[in-house]
Design a protein around this motif. Structure first.
Motif, PDB file in Angstrom:
ATOM      1  N   GLU A 198       0.035 -12.651   0.226  1.00 25.17           N
ATOM      2  CA  GLU A 198       0.840 -12.474   1.430  1.00 25.17           C
ATOM      3  C   GLU A 198       0.236 -13.305   2.557  1.00 25.17           C
ATOM      4  OE1 GLU A 198       2.367  -8.829   2.797  1.00 25.17           O
ATOM      5  OE2 GLU A 198       2.123  -7.850   0.871  1.00 25.17           O
ATOM      6  N   GLU A 199       1.117 -13.928   3.320  1.00 29.71           N
ATOM      7  CA  GLU A 199       0.661 -14.800   4.394  1.00 29.71           C
ATOM      8  C   GLU A 199       0.023 -13.973   5.512  1.00 29.71           C
ATOM      9  OE1 GLU A 199       2.516 -18.179   7.393  1.00 29.71           O
ATOM     10  OE2 GLU A 199       3.775 -17.213   5.901  1.00 29.71           O
ATOM     11  N   ASN A 200      -1.253 -14.228   5.808  1.00 31.38           N
ATOM     12  CA  ASN A 200      -1.987 -13.535   6.875  1.00 31.38           C
ATOM     13  C   ASN A 200      -1.742 -12.030   6.840  1.00 31.38           C
ATOM     14  OD1 ASN A 200      -3.487 -12.889   9.108  1.00 31.38           O
ATOM     15  ND2 ASN A 200      -1.997 -13.634  10.567  1.00 31.38           N
ATOM     16  N   ASN A 201      -2.237 -11.380   5.813  1.00 29.70           N
ATOM     17  CA  ASN A 201      -1.996  -9.942   5.672  1.00 29.70           C
ATOM     18  C   ASN A 201      -3.139  -9.093   6.215  1.00 29.70           C
ATOM     19  OD1 ASN A 201      -3.906 -10.523   3.734  1.00 29.70           O
ATOM     20  ND2 ASN A 201      -3.022  -9.201   2.166  1.00 29.70           N
ATOM     21  N   LYS A 202      -3.976  -9.676   7.086  1.00 35.61           N
ATOM     22  CA  LYS A 202      -5.108  -8.924   7.616  1.00 35.61           C
ATOM     23  C   LYS A 202      -4.642  -7.818   8.564  1.00 35.61           C
ATOM     24  CE  LYS A 202      -8.532 -12.637   7.269  1.00 35.61           C
ATOM     25  NZ  LYS A 202      -9.436 -13.520   8.039  1.00 35.61           N
ATOM     26  N   ILE A 203      -5.353  -6.688   8.495  1.00 37.21           N
ATOM     27  CA  ILE A 203      -5.035  -5.532   9.334  1.00 37.21           C
ATOM     28  C   ILE A 203      -6.280  -5.180  10.144  1.00 37.21           C
ATOM     29  CG2 ILE A 203      -4.294  -3.122   9.363  1.00 37.21           C
ATOM     30  CD1 ILE A 203      -3.119  -3.763   6.479  1.00 37.21           C
ATOM     31  N   ALA A 204      -6.175  -5.286  11.461  1.00 35.20           N
ATOM     32  CA  ALA A 204      -7.304  -4.989  12.341  1.00 35.20           C
ATOM     33  C   ALA A 204      -7.226  -3.538  12.804  1.00 35.20           C
ATOM     34  CB  ALA A 204      -7.291  -5.927  13.549  1.00 35.20           C
ATOM     35  N   TYR A 205      -8.367  -2.887  12.853  1.00 31.76           N
ATOM     36  CA  TYR A 205      -8.411  -1.503  13.323  1.00 31.76           C
ATOM     37  C   TYR A 205      -9.609  -1.336  14.245  1.00 31.76           C
ATOM     38  CZ  TYR A 205     -12.112  -0.874   9.844  1.00 31.76           C
ATOM     39  OH  TYR A 205     -13.268  -0.990   9.122  1.00 31.76           O
ATOM     40  N   LEU A 206      -9.567  -0.292  15.058  1.00 31.32           N
ATOM     41  CA  LEU A 206     -10.671   0.005  15.954  1.00 31.32           C
ATOM     42  C   LEU A 206     -11.824   0.561  15.135  1.00 31.32           C
ATOM     43  CD1 LEU A 206     -11.556   0.068  18.931  1.00 31.32           C
ATOM     44  CD2 LEU A 206     -10.639   2.393  19.064  1.00 31.32           C
ATOM     45  N   ASN A 208      -4.101   5.374   5.669  1.00 29.47           N
ATOM     46  CA  ASN A 208      -2.951   6.253   5.430  1.00 29.47           C
ATOM     47  C   ASN A 208      -1.633   5.504   5.557  1.00 29.47           C
ATOM     48  OD1 ASN A 208      -4.658   8.383   5.037  1.00 29.47           O
ATOM     49  ND2 ASN A 208      -4.264   9.374   6.996  1.00 29.47           N
ATOM     50  N   LYS A 209      -1.607   4.528   6.454  1.00 31.58           N
ATOM     51  CA  LYS A 209      -0.370   3.783   6.708  1.00 31.58           C
ATOM     52  C   LYS A 209      -0.139   2.682   5.682  1.00 31.58           C
ATOM     53  CE  LYS A 209       3.234   2.647   9.239  1.00 31.58           C
ATOM     54  NZ  LYS A 209       4.399   3.544   9.362  1.00 31.58           N
ATOM     55  N   PHE A 210      -1.184   1.922   5.367  1.00 31.35           N
ATOM     56  CA  PHE A 210      -1.025   0.722   4.546  1.00 31.35           C
ATOM     57  C   PHE A 210      -1.576   0.855   3.131  1.00 31.35           C
ATOM     58  CE2 PHE A 210      -0.793  -0.957   8.872  1.00 31.35           C
ATOM     59  CZ  PHE A 210       0.246  -1.874   8.778  1.00 31.35           C
ATOM     60  N   GLY A 211      -2.256   1.947   2.820  1.00 31.15           N
ATOM     61  CA  GLY A 211      -2.846   2.095   1.494  1.00 31.15           C
ATOM     62  C   GLY A 211      -4.300   1.652   1.466  1.00 31.15           C
ATOM     63  N   LEU A 212      -5.012   2.066   0.432  1.00 33.13           N
ATOM     64  CA  LEU A 212      -6.454   1.839   0.353  1.00 33.13           C
ATOM     65  C   LEU A 212      -6.808   0.365   0.132  1.00 33.13           C
ATOM     66  CD1 LEU A 212      -9.253   3.212   0.287  1.00 33.13           C
ATOM     67  CD2 LEU A 212      -8.961   3.446  -2.194  1.00 33.13           C
ATOM     68  N   ASN A 213      -6.076  -0.295  -0.742  1.00 30.33           N
ATOM     69  CA  ASN A 213      -6.426  -1.665  -1.124  1.00 30.33           C
ATOM     70  C   ASN A 213      -5.709  -2.674  -0.248  1.00 30.33           C
ATOM     71  OD1 ASN A 213      -8.152  -0.983  -3.317  1.00 30.33           O
ATOM     72  ND2 ASN A 213      -6.342  -0.430  -4.503  1.00 30.33           N
ATOM     73  N   ASN A 214      -6.314  -2.979   0.882  1.00 32.25           N
ATOM     74  CA  ASN A 214      -5.744  -3.959   1.785  1.00 32.25           C
ATOM     75  C   ASN A 214      -6.854  -4.721   2.493  1.00 32.25           C
ATOM     76  OD1 ASN A 214      -2.997  -4.817   2.508  1.00 32.25           O
ATOM     77  ND2 ASN A 214      -2.514  -2.644   2.343  1.00 32.25           N
TER      78      ASN A 214
END
Length: 344
Positions: free
Chosen positions: A75-83, A96-102
């Protein structure tokens, strides 16, 4: 012997088919840019209900978790940033929102999450917007006002605090690490167990608190179960918060827009002129258009009285569009997205 060879050939043939199907799946993701990473947990849940003879739920989860881990990379730029850091409540909410393997990575402030997305280094960001005990998160409101990003989703997390320590006896605890909010939310527990006599050390994350407690003699920390697991420190007490209905709502932000659904919510920021009746007139337009307001919170942004308002419907709905257009110079539309919860 013949039967054995025949079975091996059949297995090899099935393996080839599996590989070709997996390759086809990757092609779909690469060519059509399907956003499977956002719905992996839902897909696994549906697959677990398949009527398989030899595969139980845990095996199905394991197999497809590995497949998702491989295909998500395309997936193109599928990075998810969190605090952050890892193990924080925001990290737990993102899982919880995106699943464990991301492809997750931690960011040290809410403002910097917005900055990372604006610069294209992350596709999505997960930020806290409000807590049922402590109210609205000012840093998130300020960043929503300062950056031109979209809210594309929401999620809610039940906040349960734990007391963790390497001390076997609670009487040996002389120092407790945590965030100031966590201390406030667990005051009854701390008093009941005579821990209010311990030295409180305030840190900027509950994961950092757990790490310090793991390294420091006669100390403890208030943190999440995920943080305890991440740091590998024993949990002495679970669910120590005063309010057992303690919840935090999180927003998912992105540069992207998302498609309209049958049940959407819209968030806006409003800065009205400081004249008599301006707020009443504004709210009456929603009432007259039969638009259901879910939330109105006041906040000061750069010395200006600002309202964070949410209502049912999509910004493209005709009746919504009419109201927003009338007041467009006072409104910043933050996004329309699928409604997952009414309120906290």
């Amino acid at each position: 012997m013949k039967n054995k060879i025949k079975n091996i050939d059949k297995i090899h043939s099935l393996d080839k088919q599996l590989l070709l199907l997996l390759d086809r799946r990757i092609s779909l993701i690469k060519n059509e840019k399907l956003e499977y990473s956002r719905i992996n947990s839902k897909l696994i849940s549906k697959l677990e209900n398949c009527n398989t003879e030899n595969l139980h739920k845990a095996m199905i989860n394991s197999v497809f978790s590995e497949i998702f881990l491989i295909t998500n990379k395309y997936e193109e730029n599928n990075k998810i940033a969190y605090l952050g850091p890892e193990g924080s409540y925001t990290h737990e909410s993102a899982i919880n929102k995106f699943g464990l393997n991301n492809n997750y990575y931690s960011v040290n402030s809410i403002r910097n999450i917005f900055f990372e997305i604006e610069k294209g280094r992350a596709r999505y960001g997960v930020v806290p917007i409000e807590n049922s005990s402590n109210g609205i998160v000012g840093d998130t409101i300020n960043s929503l006002n300062n950056y031109n990003l979209n809210i594309v989703g929401e999620t809610i997390l039940d906040i349960h605090h734990t007391l963790v320590s390497n001390c076997r006896n609670i009487k040996d605890i002389k120092t407790i690490y945590s965030k100031d909010i966590a201390f406030d939310q667990c005051s009854n527990f701390l008093e009941n167990y005579h821990l209010n006599d311990a030295k409180y050390v305030y840190v900027d994350s509950t994961t950092k608190a757990a790490l310090l407690a793991a390294k420091t003699k006669n100390s403890a920390a208030i943190c999440s179960k995920l943080a305890a697991k991440t740091i590998n420190i024993p949990v002495l007490f679970s669910n120590i918060e005063d309010n057992k209905d303690n919840k935090t709502r999180f927003l998912v932000i992105s540069k992207e827009n998302i498609k309209k659904t049958k049940s959407d919510k819209t968030s806006i920021i409003v800065q009205l002129p400081n004249i008599y009746g301006s707020l009443i007139e504004f709210l009456n337009d929603f009432k007259n258009s039969k638009i259901n307001l879910n939330k109105i919170k006041s906040h000061i942004v750069k010395g200006i009285s600002t309202f964070f308002i949410e209502f049912e419907g999509n910004k493209s709905d005709k009746k919504v569009e009419k109201v927003l257009k009338k007041h467009n110079k006072y409104i910043k539309i933050l996004g329309s997205y699928p409604k997952e919860i009414e309120d906290i």
